[in-house]
Motif scaffolding. Structure first.
Motif, PDB file in Angstrom:
ATOM      1  N   ALA A  16       2.537  11.045   6.318  1.00 17.25           N
ATOM      2  CA  ALA A  16       3.738  10.491   5.687  1.00 17.25           C
ATOM      3  C   ALA A  16       3.904   9.015   6.034  1.00 17.25           C
ATOM      4  O   ALA A  16       4.243   8.189   5.168  1.00 17.25           O
ATOM      5  CB  ALA A  16       4.972  11.278   6.114  1.00 17.25           C
ATOM      6  N   LEU A  17       3.655   8.665   7.282  1.00 19.95           N
ATOM      7  CA  LEU A  17       3.782   7.267   7.707  1.00 19.95           C
ATOM      8  C   LEU A  17       2.753   6.383   7.012  1.00 19.95           C
ATOM      9  O   LEU A  17       3.065   5.258   6.596  1.00 19.95           O
ATOM     10  CB  LEU A  17       3.621   7.168   9.222  1.00 19.95           C
ATOM     11  N   LEU A  18       1.527   6.885   6.869  1.00 17.61           N
ATOM     12  CA  LEU A  18       0.478   6.092   6.220  1.00 17.61           C
ATOM     13  C   LEU A  18       0.744   5.951   4.718  1.00 17.61           C
ATOM     14  O   LEU A  18       0.487   4.892   4.134  1.00 17.61           O
ATOM     15  CB  LEU A  18      -0.887   6.732   6.457  1.00 17.61           C
ATOM     16  N   VAL A  19       1.247   7.003   4.100  1.00 19.80           N
ATOM     17  CA  VAL A  19       1.615   6.924   2.676  1.00 19.80           C
ATOM     18  C   VAL A  19       2.722   5.894   2.479  1.00 19.80           C
ATOM     19  O   VAL A  19       2.660   5.055   1.567  1.00 19.80           O
ATOM     20  CB  VAL A  19       2.065   8.308   2.168  1.00 19.80           C
ATOM     21  N   LEU A  20       3.729   5.938   3.337  1.00 16.66           N
ATOM     22  CA  LEU A  20       4.830   4.971   3.239  1.00 16.66           C
ATOM     23  C   LEU A  20       4.322   3.555   3.487  1.00 16.66           C
ATOM     24  O   LEU A  20       4.681   2.618   2.750  1.00 16.66           O
ATOM     25  CB  LEU A  20       5.921   5.325   4.247  1.00 16.66           C
ATOM     26  N   THR A  21       3.478   3.380   4.484  1.00 18.24           N
ATOM     27  CA  THR A  21       2.940   2.051   4.803  1.00 18.24           C
ATOM     28  C   THR A  21       2.118   1.504   3.647  1.00 18.24           C
ATOM     29  O   THR A  21       2.279   0.354   3.240  1.00 18.24           O
ATOM     30  CB  THR A  21       2.063   2.123   6.069  1.00 18.24           C
ATOM     31  N   GLY A  22       1.215   2.331   3.104  1.00 18.39           N
ATOM     32  CA  GLY A  22       0.382   1.890   1.993  1.00 18.39           C
ATOM     33  C   GLY A  22       1.206   1.543   0.770  1.00 18.39           C
ATOM     34  O   GLY A  22       0.954   0.533   0.104  1.00 18.39           O
ATOM     35  N   GLY A  23       2.201   2.373   0.444  1.00 16.18           N
ATOM     36  CA  GLY A  23       3.023   2.119  -0.735  1.00 16.18           C
ATOM     37  C   GLY A  23       3.851   0.859  -0.615  1.00 16.18           C
ATOM     38  O   GLY A  23       3.911   0.052  -1.550  1.00 16.18           O
ATOM     39  N   VAL A  24       4.487   0.670   0.537  1.00 17.94           N
ATOM     40  CA  VAL A  24       5.355  -0.495   0.727  1.00 17.94           C
ATOM     41  C   VAL A  24       4.546  -1.789   0.761  1.00 17.94           C
ATOM     42  O   VAL A  24       4.889  -2.770   0.092  1.00 17.94           O
ATOM     43  CB  VAL A  24       6.189  -0.343   2.021  1.00 17.94           C
ATOM     44  N   LEU A  25       3.474  -1.821   1.545  1.00 14.85           N
ATOM     45  CA  LEU A  25       2.662  -3.034   1.632  1.00 14.85           C
ATOM     46  C   LEU A  25       2.059  -3.394   0.277  1.00 14.85           C
ATOM     47  O   LEU A  25       1.986  -4.573  -0.087  1.00 14.85           O
ATOM     48  CB  LEU A  25       1.543  -2.856   2.660  1.00 14.85           C
ATOM     49  N   SER A  26       1.640  -2.394  -0.485  1.00 10.14           N
ATOM     50  CA  SER A  26       1.009  -2.668  -1.775  1.00 10.14           C
ATOM     51  C   SER A  26       2.007  -3.151  -2.811  1.00 10.14           C
ATOM     52  O   SER A  26       1.632  -3.846  -3.761  1.00 10.14           O
ATOM     53  CB  SER A  26       0.293  -1.406  -2.289  1.00 10.14           C
ATOM     54  N   ALA A  27       3.274  -2.795  -2.655  1.00 10.90           N
ATOM     55  CA  ALA A  27       4.300  -3.295  -3.565  1.00 10.90           C
ATOM     56  C   ALA A  27       4.634  -4.753  -3.281  1.00 10.90           C
ATOM     57  O   ALA A  27       5.002  -5.505  -4.182  1.00 10.90           O
ATOM     58  CB  ALA A  27       5.567  -2.442  -3.460  1.00 10.90           C
ATOM     59  N   LEU A  28       4.477  -5.155  -2.032  1.00 15.30           N
ATOM     60  CA  LEU A  28       4.848  -6.519  -1.639  1.00 15.30           C
ATOM     61  C   LEU A  28       3.666  -7.475  -1.615  1.00 15.30           C
ATOM     62  O   LEU A  28       3.851  -8.691  -1.667  1.00 15.30           O
ATOM     63  CB  LEU A  28       5.496  -6.489  -0.243  1.00 15.30           C
ATOM     64  N   LEU A  29       2.454  -6.932  -1.522  1.00 16.60           N
ATOM     65  CA  LEU A  29       1.256  -7.760  -1.444  1.00 16.60           C
ATOM     66  C   LEU A  29       0.204  -7.163  -2.372  1.00 16.60           C
ATOM     67  O   LEU A  29       0.351  -6.049  -2.859  1.00 16.60           O
ATOM     68  CB  LEU A  29       0.749  -7.810   0.002  1.00 16.60           C
ATOM     69  N   THR A  30      -0.847  -7.866  -2.623  1.00 11.46           N
ATOM     70  CA  THR A  30      -1.888  -7.362  -3.515  1.00 11.46           C
ATOM     71  C   THR A  30      -2.548  -6.136  -2.892  1.00 11.46           C
ATOM     72  O   THR A  30      -3.097  -6.208  -1.793  1.00 11.46           O
ATOM     73  CB  THR A  30      -2.946  -8.453  -3.764  1.00 11.46           C
ATOM     74  N   LEU A  84      -7.146   8.924   4.455  1.00 11.05           N
ATOM     75  CA  LEU A  84      -7.673   7.852   3.612  1.00 11.05           C
ATOM     76  C   LEU A  84      -7.249   8.049   2.156  1.00 11.05           C
ATOM     77  O   LEU A  84      -6.864   7.096   1.476  1.00 11.05           O
ATOM     78  CB  LEU A  84      -9.194   7.805   3.718  1.00 11.05           C
ATOM     79  N   LEU A  85      -7.315   9.294   1.669  1.00 12.25           N
ATOM     80  CA  LEU A  85      -6.919   9.560   0.290  1.00 12.25           C
ATOM     81  C   LEU A  85      -5.430   9.314   0.097  1.00 12.25           C
ATOM     82  O   LEU A  85      -5.015   8.720  -0.897  1.00 12.25           O
ATOM     83  CB  LEU A  85      -7.271  11.006  -0.090  1.00 12.25           C
ATOM     84  N   GLY A  86      -4.621   9.779   1.043  1.00 12.58           N
ATOM     85  CA  GLY A  86      -3.180   9.552   0.938  1.00 12.58           C
ATOM     86  C   GLY A  86      -2.841   8.075   0.921  1.00 12.58           C
ATOM     87  O   GLY A  86      -2.009   7.614   0.121  1.00 12.58           O
ATOM     88  N   PHE A  87      -3.501   7.315   1.803  1.00 14.68           N
ATOM     89  CA  PHE A  87      -3.266   5.864   1.859  1.00 14.68           C
ATOM     90  C   PHE A  87      -3.700   5.195   0.563  1.00 14.68           C
ATOM     91  O   PHE A  87      -2.985   4.346   0.011  1.00 14.68           O
ATOM     92  CB  PHE A  87      -4.021   5.273   3.046  1.00 14.68           C
ATOM     93  N   CYS A  88      -4.870   5.583   0.055  1.00 21.69           N
ATOM     94  CA  CYS A  88      -5.392   5.014  -1.195  1.00 21.69           C
ATOM     95  C   CYS A  88      -4.475   5.333  -2.376  1.00 21.69           C
ATOM     96  O   CYS A  88      -4.102   4.445  -3.148  1.00 21.69           O
ATOM     97  CB  CYS A  88      -6.793   5.548  -1.456  1.00 21.69           C
ATOM     98  N   PHE A  89      -4.110   6.604  -2.530  1.00 14.02           N
ATOM     99  CA  PHE A  89      -3.273   7.020  -3.654  1.00 14.02           C
ATOM    100  C   PHE A  89      -1.907   6.326  -3.600  1.00 14.02           C
ATOM    101  O   PHE A  89      -1.377   5.889  -4.623  1.00 14.02           O
ATOM    102  CB  PHE A  89      -3.078   8.537  -3.638  1.00 14.02           C
ATOM    103  N   ALA A  90      -1.332   6.246  -2.399  1.00 14.65           N
ATOM    104  CA  ALA A  90      -0.028   5.595  -2.263  1.00 14.65           C
ATOM    105  C   ALA A  90      -0.117   4.102  -2.562  1.00 14.65           C
ATOM    106  O   ALA A  90       0.817   3.522  -3.122  1.00 14.65           O
ATOM    107  CB  ALA A  90       0.513   5.816  -0.843  1.00 14.65           C
ATOM    108  N   SER A  91      -1.228   3.483  -2.189  1.00 17.90           N
ATOM    109  CA  SER A  91      -1.406   2.060  -2.483  1.00 17.90           C
ATOM    110  C   SER A  91      -1.439   1.828  -3.988  1.00 17.90           C
ATOM    111  O   SER A  91      -0.878   0.840  -4.490  1.00 17.90           O
ATOM    112  CB  SER A  91      -2.702   1.547  -1.854  1.00 17.90           C
ATOM    113  N   ASN A  92      -2.072   2.729  -4.735  1.00 19.39           N
ATOM    114  CA  ASN A  92      -2.128   2.585  -6.189  1.00 19.39           C
ATOM    115  C   ASN A  92      -0.785   2.822  -6.848  1.00 19.39           C
ATOM    116  O   ASN A  92      -0.356   2.054  -7.708  1.00 19.39           O
ATOM    117  CB  ASN A  92      -3.165   3.551  -6.770  1.00 19.39           C
TER     118      ASN A  92
END
Length: 408
Positions: free
Chosen positions: A96-110, A137-145
């Motif tokens: 959950a923390l990695l999904v949140l981190t990936g999603g938030v950072l990707s919304a604010l940065l490329t 890794l998959l959760g982080f990747c999917f959340a980043s997208n």
């Protein structure tokens, strides 16, 4: 017309399968060769080619890449990944923390820069904890997208959409933020369900290296954070040209007494910039044949009017998984600049390309980066496993997107 169509098709075949068949030419090389071929065969003049390149979008993307690069060279991404991954929490909470981190950072940065910087450390940290790296890794990747769909600055395709439709930062946020935010718990729920009972790594004779927290350059991190916040505030509160704001921010980042400008510039994805420039030229030459206009008219006559947001959402979701999300947006946006409902059209484009890109590995650059960097560290994520997790994530996300677009 035949030559133009042949060049166009060869370029997009390369985009779809990752290389030009029979040659050691990747996606970027195919786009650049295609652009040169269009000019050399007089399918488009050199003046028209230069005019076709949307320099505002390229400048905006370049500037934001430089700003994001500040977080790379300061060690912030690695430090944050380590801090999150080393927290004493269970696997589901860590995901959950990695999904949140990936999603938030990707919304604010490329998002591509975020994934490049954090994936290697996530592999080493999960292995050091005896965890199976794949779900994280998959959760982080999917959340980043999916998270990157929230803002103009989240991904290159969002920047193209905003520039084409004339959407402000706030307007884009209103169009896409809510579904992008809601997609994160969806990603977590699907991955947590699929990998329940499979969080731990299979025993190995080789002891994994103990992960450590990378060094953080606090001064450079603070500087980058201040510049990033300033850019976002200017985007939100003014109508200043976004490309000029991004370039000014890049200039501030490069002006440094402790970190060489070349080290920051190394973080810029020059291949992506060249890919987009080549596609601008190839698509412009193809448009001159009027074949795209006729195809769009034929689709509309058959009931598939791209000016209808729900139709557009479905079309770009399919195209994104054939040629990639950036090329998909570039294919359709020239015919949507005068759409009656730009907010709904923008939401359809951003959510369609961002949410559908988790279906297959090559649906997004982030997916390719995660799989290749994991493989380099002897963690295999096969196409079948990626799709097995990506399919339900994509279907659930697209259902959410369709409901949102329908409301708009």
């Amino acid at each position: 017309m035949d030559t133009t169509l042949l060049i166009f098709l060869l370029v997009y075949v390369a985009l779809a399968i990752g290389h030009l068949p029979g040659f050691l030419v990747d996606r970027t090389g195919a786009a650049v060769i295609g652009a040169f071929a269009m000019i050399a065969t007089a399918r488009i003049t050199d003046g028209q080619a230069w005019a076709a390149i949307d320099y505002r979008t390229i400048a905006l993307l370049f500037g934001l890449m430089v700003v994001s690069g500040g977080f790379v060279v300061s060690g912030f991404y690695g430090w944050l990944a380590a801090r999150v991954a080393l927290l004493k929490v269970g696997p589901a909470a860590l995901l959950a923390l990695l999904v949140l981190t990936g999603g938030v950072l990707s919304a604010l940065l490329t998002n591509d820069v975020v994934v490049v910087a954090m994936t290697p450390l996530l592999v080493s940290i999960t292995l050091s904890r005896g965890l199976n790296p794949v779900p994280f890794l998959l959760g982080f990747c999917f959340a980043s997208n999916t998270g990157s769909a929230a803002t103009i600055i989240g991904s290159p395709q969002n920047m193209i959409v905003a520039q084409t439709l004339g959407l402000s930062f706030n307007g884009f946020l209103a169009a896409a933020f809510v579904p992008a935010a809601l997609s994160l718990p969806l990603v977590w729920g699907v991955i947590a369900f699929l990998y329940r009972g499979r969080w731990m790594r299979a025993p190995s004779a080789e002891a994994p290296a103990r992960a450590s927290v990378p060094r953080l350059d606090k001064a450079e991190t603070i500087k980058t954070l201040v510049v990033t916040l300033a850019v976002i505030v200017i985007f939100v509160t003014t109508d200043w040209p976004r490309d000029l704001v991004a370039l000014a921010a890049a200039a501030v980042m490069l002006l440094n007494r402790t970190i060489a400008s070349k080290d920051v510039l190394k973080t810029v994805d020059g291949s992506l910039l060249l890919l987009l420039m080549g596609l601008f030229v190839v698509n412009a030459a193809f448009t001159e044949t009027e074949l795209p206009q006729k195809a769009i008219a034929a689709l509309a006559a058959s009931g598939f009017d791209l000016a209808q947001p729900m139709v557009l959402l479905g079309v770009v979701s399919v195209i994104s998984n054939i040629v990639g999300n950036n090329p998909a947006v570039m294919l359709v946006t020239p015919f949507l600049s005068h759409a009656a409902n730009p907010l709904a059209i923008g939401a359809a484009l951003s959510l369609g390309t961002g949410f559908s890109s988790n279906l297959v590995i090559f649906g997004s650059l982030a997916g390719i980066i995660v799989v290749e960097q994991a493989a380099a560290r002897r963690v295999r994520i096969g196409a079948a496993e990626f799709c097995r997790a990506g399919l339900p994530v994509t279907l659930a996300s697209l259902a959410l997107a369709a409901a949102w677009v329908a409301l708009m």
